[in-house]
Design a protein around this motif. Structure first.
Motif, PDB file in Angstrom:
ATOM      1  N   GLY A 186       0.891  -1.233  -0.029  1.00 20.93           N
ATOM      2  CA  GLY A 186       0.004  -0.057  -0.025  1.00 20.93           C
ATOM      3  C   GLY A 186       0.678   1.221  -0.170  1.00 20.93           C
ATOM      4  N   VAL A 187       0.534   2.156  -0.970  1.00 26.10           N
ATOM      5  CA  VAL A 187       1.314   3.470  -0.935  1.00 26.10           C
ATOM      6  C   VAL A 187       0.306   4.679  -0.602  1.00 26.10           C
ATOM      7  CG1 VAL A 187       2.632   4.945  -2.622  1.00 26.10           C
ATOM      8  CG2 VAL A 187       2.702   2.449  -2.863  1.00 26.10           C
ATOM      9  N   LEU A 188       0.955   5.412   0.414  1.00 24.25           N
ATOM     10  CA  LEU A 188       0.391   6.423   0.966  1.00 24.25           C
ATOM     11  C   LEU A 188       0.969   7.876   0.892  1.00 24.25           C
ATOM     12  CD1 LEU A 188      -2.103   6.331   4.288  1.00 24.25           C
ATOM     13  CD2 LEU A 188      -0.551   8.488   3.784  1.00 24.25           C
ATOM     14  N   SER A 189       0.660   8.669   0.123  1.00 22.97           N
ATOM     15  CA  SER A 189       1.561   9.728   0.000  1.00 22.97           C
ATOM     16  C   SER A 189       0.839  11.024  -0.699  1.00 22.97           C
ATOM     17  CB  SER A 189       2.671   9.912  -1.015  1.00 22.97           C
ATOM     18  OG  SER A 189       3.589  10.797  -1.188  1.00 22.97           O
ATOM     19  N   PRO A 190       0.991  12.220  -0.136  1.00 24.67           N
ATOM     20  CA  PRO A 190       0.336  13.439  -0.704  1.00 24.67           C
ATOM     21  C   PRO A 190       1.204  13.762  -2.137  1.00 24.67           C
ATOM     22  CG  PRO A 190       2.093  14.064   0.803  1.00 24.67           C
ATOM     23  CD  PRO A 190       1.877  12.787   0.949  1.00 24.67           C
ATOM     24  N   LEU A 191       2.026  13.102  -2.613  1.00 29.57           N
ATOM     25  CA  LEU A 191       2.549  13.243  -3.677  1.00 29.57           C
ATOM     26  C   LEU A 191       2.005  12.347  -4.850  1.00 29.57           C
ATOM     27  CD1 LEU A 191       6.671  13.553  -2.779  1.00 29.57           C
ATOM     28  CD2 LEU A 191       4.926  15.534  -2.971  1.00 29.57           C
ATOM     29  N   PRO A 192       1.946  12.831  -6.143  1.00 25.88           N
ATOM     30  CA  PRO A 192       1.329  12.095  -7.142  1.00 25.88           C
ATOM     31  C   PRO A 192       2.035  10.881  -7.627  1.00 25.88           C
ATOM     32  CG  PRO A 192       2.177  14.197  -8.148  1.00 25.88           C
ATOM     33  CD  PRO A 192       2.552  14.314  -6.583  1.00 25.88           C
ATOM     34  N   ARG A 234      -4.033  10.250   0.152  1.00 26.33           N
ATOM     35  CA  ARG A 234      -3.331  10.697   0.969  1.00 26.33           C
ATOM     36  C   ARG A 234      -4.301  10.661   1.907  1.00 26.33           C
ATOM     37  NH1 ARG A 234      -2.094  16.995   0.262  1.00 26.33           N
ATOM     38  NH2 ARG A 234      -1.893  16.690   2.264  1.00 26.33           N
ATOM     39  N   GLU A 235      -5.426  10.336   2.004  1.00 14.77           N
ATOM     40  CA  GLU A 235      -6.288  10.036   3.195  1.00 14.77           C
ATOM     41  C   GLU A 235      -7.024   8.760   3.044  1.00 14.77           C
ATOM     42  OE1 GLU A 235      -7.019  12.231   5.497  1.00 14.77           O
ATOM     43  OE2 GLU A 235      -5.820  13.855   4.461  1.00 14.77           O
ATOM     44  N   PRO A 250       5.357  12.193   4.534  1.00 12.73           N
ATOM     45  CA  PRO A 250       4.016  12.275   5.109  1.00 12.73           C
ATOM     46  C   PRO A 250       3.664  13.770   6.011  1.00 12.73           C
ATOM     47  CG  PRO A 250       5.759  11.227   6.389  1.00 12.73           C
ATOM     48  CD  PRO A 250       6.296  11.562   5.092  1.00 12.73           C
ATOM     49  N   VAL A 251       3.210  14.524   5.301  1.00 10.75           N
ATOM     50  CA  VAL A 251       2.697  15.761   5.594  1.00 10.75           C
ATOM     51  C   VAL A 251       1.196  16.109   5.326  1.00 10.75           C
ATOM     52  CG1 VAL A 251       3.723  16.994   3.413  1.00 10.75           C
ATOM     53  CG2 VAL A 251       3.578  18.355   5.438  1.00 10.75           C
ATOM     54  N   GLY A 252       0.733  17.081   6.155  1.00  8.82           N
ATOM     55  CA  GLY A 252      -0.720  17.284   5.892  1.00  8.82           C
ATOM     56  C   GLY A 252      -1.851  16.018   5.883  1.00  8.82           C
ATOM     57  N   LEU A 253      -1.258  15.100   6.630  1.00 10.41           N
ATOM     58  CA  LEU A 253      -2.346  13.844   6.708  1.00 10.41           C
ATOM     59  C   LEU A 253      -3.287  14.224   7.737  1.00 10.41           C
ATOM     60  CD1 LEU A 253       0.161  10.973   6.618  1.00 10.41           C
ATOM     61  CD2 LEU A 253      -0.986  12.050   4.715  1.00 10.41           C
ATOM     62  N   SER A 254      -4.463  13.775   7.936  1.00 14.97           N
ATOM     63  CA  SER A 254      -5.691  14.129   8.826  1.00 14.97           C
ATOM     64  C   SER A 254      -5.362  13.232   9.914  1.00 14.97           C
ATOM     65  CB  SER A 254      -6.967  13.844   7.997  1.00 14.97           C
ATOM     66  OG  SER A 254      -7.334  12.334   7.607  1.00 14.97           O
ATOM     67  N   ASP A 255      -6.042  13.430  10.960  1.00 14.00           N
ATOM     68  CA  ASP A 255      -6.066  12.780  12.045  1.00 14.00           C
ATOM     69  C   ASP A 255      -6.708  11.397  11.881  1.00 14.00           C
ATOM     70  OD1 ASP A 255      -5.083  15.009  13.628  1.00 14.00           O
ATOM     71  OD2 ASP A 255      -6.965  15.545  14.456  1.00 14.00           O
ATOM     72  N   ASP A 302       5.531  16.341   9.555  1.00 14.28           N
ATOM     73  CA  ASP A 302       5.231  17.863  10.181  1.00 14.28           C
ATOM     74  C   ASP A 302       4.917  17.277  11.591  1.00 14.28           C
ATOM     75  OD1 ASP A 302       2.856  15.977  10.060  1.00 14.28           O
ATOM     76  OD2 ASP A 302       1.733  17.280   8.764  1.00 14.28           O
ATOM     77  N   ASP A 303       4.446  18.228  12.332  1.00 14.80           N
ATOM     78  CA  ASP A 303       4.220  17.996  13.729  1.00 14.80           C
ATOM     79  C   ASP A 303       3.428  16.835  14.278  1.00 14.80           C
ATOM     80  OD1 ASP A 303       6.082  20.149  14.396  1.00 14.80           O
ATOM     81  OD2 ASP A 303       4.364  21.351  14.738  1.00 14.80           O
ATOM     82  N   LYS A 304       2.523  16.572  13.465  1.00 12.35           N
ATOM     83  CA  LYS A 304       1.352  15.484  13.672  1.00 12.35           C
ATOM     84  C   LYS A 304       2.162  14.091  13.690  1.00 12.35           C
ATOM     85  CE  LYS A 304      -3.145  17.760  12.826  1.00 12.35           C
ATOM     86  NZ  LYS A 304      -4.282  17.772  12.101  1.00 12.35           N
ATOM     87  N   PHE A 305       2.695  13.960  12.389  1.00 18.44           N
ATOM     88  CA  PHE A 305       3.417  12.772  12.254  1.00 18.44           C
ATOM     89  C   PHE A 305       4.392  12.461  13.191  1.00 18.44           C
ATOM     90  CE2 PHE A 305       5.254   9.157   9.765  1.00 18.44           C
ATOM     91  CZ  PHE A 305       4.519   8.714   9.349  1.00 18.44           C
TER      92      PHE A 305
END
Length: 658
Positions: A186-192, A234-235, A250-255, A302-305
């Motif tokens: 599984g690939v999870l990323s905000p990048l395309p 990304r979500e 990993p940046v900007g991922l939701s809770d 980011d701080d969340k991750f």
């Protein structure tokens, strides 16, 4: 007289027995010990690795290999094409090694496909690459694997430039036939990074319509050769149906997504995370400028991750970039600038990996990173953290500000050599605790009514079985411009970057056979003494170049200030002052350039001196060894002859006395 005849008969008998013994030895060696071989190459190029042997031991049904090689066509072709005959012999030797370790489950058939024959039609039907030599002659050099169950896999073409990876390619072919069921990544990323597959017809149609067409990164296409790749975007609310999760930048991922990742790891999931203090490849082109000017840093995590990483015992040093002047690579800031050593561009060799002896990095000789980050371990009860990738002992960290990204050369003087390696890759394993002990509140919005509702999710607080997390502090190393290169055969690996990613995923999936084969690479025979001389010369050259550029910048600033003071009354005076400053600067630059040439000349002469020493050793040492051996052998023969004469004389004296 009788003594002479007797001695002559003994000599003939010895020669006869020697010939019979040699013939018997050759017969025994060719029948009983034909499998006994000694590979004297440093790389073990004619031997199979443990991974290949382990994979062959799992063969429980016959497997046919059909090697297509147009030998007749090659002999009719150019000199360069005929050189492929030597590579064909090497491929054949390696295939014979595979057969020898397959417990009679593997057979190899050599086929020379001639024009207008069934063999040529089969080669084309299998999808082997063909090259037109003449109007009728076609050139093939590929391999087909066929199983009794109907599975069929091919190596389209054997490239001599990939000689080091030949065993891996053949082992991968056999593995893909044995294991048609691929594991899911599984690939999870905000990048395309992962895009939906588009047929060539649809791609052409979209291009004609002017519609934007984005393709998956080349590393994804490589992953698909071994695994089934599932794009999570990304979500995601839940993560299931996959063996391993790959998170990139990993940046900007939701809770909700962070909670899903947390629970995936606690359930014993395997995770690979790529973070970056500045992901050059994924930086948005239309991002607003930084308050300090220049392109903003594209930082992850980011701080969340970071809260998740804290539970894994791995800390990404905030604002710290890993650097090593002794591993820096040559590059150009622009096409108009001369090549210079760029600190952000790091080329790692065995000095980055050999201290850890980790199977994920064993045998990797060339890894290219761009603006890599730095990692640290923190103590977590029940969790073990180990490093597997770092700079050399001279590595250190440095800071980067957005306005400095336009010219990476300025980082050279910002960093001082360190005394301990800076870690860029870490793995953590054990029983982790959740980063969401109170659960997470999810906000849902109804698409029709636009009403929002909240929902609280809770899950596991601690993992019941061991999980594994691997973190690499660079994203750019898997991008096309740093990991691949274009050849006449298409896109191919430019270094070991893609191998590092594949090794890590296969280590997480427990498939160590392929990983150990891929790690068997070439031996780097670089001359460290020469590299050190060239590096010191480059450092001095860079210092002089920066001094010249600094003088030019100061001169331009002074001219600007003078021009601001100019008016009609003092114009002539200002122009005269500017001319004097320009002449003084020109003389200074000429002197600095002379020193620059001297530094380059000294470095070049030192390298040439070392080369002359090796040339002297090669041209004189070996003949000297041969001469010394010849003198010793001559002395040995003379001494032996003297002993034989003295023995004969003593025998004659004894006979006369009797």
């Amino acid at each position: 007289m009788q003594k002479k005849i007797k001695r002559k008969t003994e000599n003939y008998l010895k020669v006869s027995l020697g010939i019979i013994s040699m013939a018997l030895g050759v017969y025994i060696a060719s029948t009983l010990f034909y499998r006994v071989k000694i590979d004297l190459t440093d790389e073990g190029m004619y031997s199979l690795s443990k991974g290949s042997k382990a994979l062959l031991s799992k063969l429980d049904s016959p497997l046919r290999l059909k090697l297509y090689y147009s030998k007749t066509a090659a002999n009719k072709g150019t000199e360069g094409l005929r050189a492929f005959n030597n590579y064909f012999l090497y491929v054949h030797d390696i295939l014979k090694e595979f057969v020898a370790h397959s417990r009679n489950n593997l057979t190899v058939e050599i086929i020379d496909p001639r024009p207008d024959t069934e063999d040529e039609e089969e080669a084309e039907a299998y999808g082997l690459k063909r090259f037109h030599i003449t109007e009728t002659e076609r050139y093939f050099f590929g391999l087909v694997a066929l199983s009794d169950s109907g599975s069929e896999k091919v190596i389209e073409f054997f490239d001599p430039n990939k000689r080091d990876g030949l065993e891996y390619e053949i082992t991968k072919l056999i593995y893909s036939v044995l294991s048609p069921q691929k594991k899911v990544i599984g690939v999870l990323s905000p990048l395309p990074i992962v895009q939906d597959d588009v047929s060539p017809y649809m791609a052409q149609l979209m291009q004609m319509q002017g519609r934007p067409m984005t393709q998956s990164w080349p590393i994804v296409n490589l992953l698909r050769e071994f695994h089934e790749v599932k794009n999570l975007g990304r979500e995601t609310a839940t993560i299931s149906g996959i063996e391993t999760l790959l998170i990139i930048h990993p940046v900007g991922l939701s809770d909700q997504t962070l909670f899903a990742i947390d629970q995936f790891v606690l359930q014993g999931g395997k995770l690979l995370v790529l973070i970056d203090p500045h992901a050059f490849t994924g930086a948005p082109a239309n991002a607003p400028p930084s308050p300090m000017g220049g392109m903003p840093l594209n930082t992850s995590p980011d701080d969340k991750f970071r809260k998740l990483m804290d539970k894994w015992g791995i800390v990404a040093m905030e604002g710290a970039f890993a650097g090593d002047k002794y591993l820096s690579a040559m590059g150009r800031v622009s096409e108009y600038d001369p090549p210079a050593r760029l600190l952000p561009l790091m080329v790692c060799n065995r000095r980055c990996t050999e201290a850890f002896k980790d199977p994920m990095t064993r045998g990797l000789e060339q890894l290219t990173f761009f603006f890599p980050g730095a990692l640290q371990a923190q103590t977590i009860e029940g969790v073990t953290v180990e490093s597997f990738l770092s700079t050399s002992d001279k590595g250190s960290t440095y800071e980067v500000y957005p306005h400095e990204l336009a010219d990476p050369r300025i980082f050279w003087n910002k960093m001082e050599d360190g005394k301990t390696p800076v870690v860029m890759g870490m793995k953590s394993f054990g029983k982790f605790k959740t980063a969401f002990p109170d659960g997470v509140v999810i906000t849902n919005t109804d698409k029709d009514t636009k009403k929002t509702t909240t929902e609280k999710k809770t899950g596991m607080l601690e993992s019941t079985k061991d999980a594994v997390v691997v973190v690499i502090a660079d994203v750019d190393f898997i991008a096309a411009q740093f990991a691949f290169k274009q050849t006449f055969l298409g896109l191919t690996a430019a270094n070991d970057n893609s191998t590092l990613l594949l090794n890590t995923l296969e280590a997480l999936n427990g498939n160590v056979d392929l990983m150990s084969v891929r790690a068997k690479g070439h031996v780097n025979r670089s001359f460290e003494a020469i590299e050190a001389i060239e590096f010191e010369a480059d450092r001095k050259t860079e210092k002089k170049a920066m001094e010249i550029n600094g003088n030019i910048a100061r001169f331009e600033q002074e001219l600007t200030e003078l021009s601001k003071q100019a008016n009609q009354d003092n114009m002539a005076l200002i122009q005269n002052e500017s001319l004097k400053k320009k002449k003084a600067l020109s003389r200074k630059i000429v002197a600095l350039k002379k020193e620059l040439r001297e530094v380059k000349r000294e470095g070049r002469e030192r390298v040439e001196f070392v080369g002359k020493i090796f040339q002297f050793v090669n041209t004189l040492l070996m003949p000297l060894v041969v001469i010394i051996f010849g003198i010793w052998f001559l002395h040995f023969r003379k001494r032996k002859k003297i002993l034989e004469i003295s023995t004969l004389d003593s025998e004659q004296i004894v006979e006369q006395s009797l």
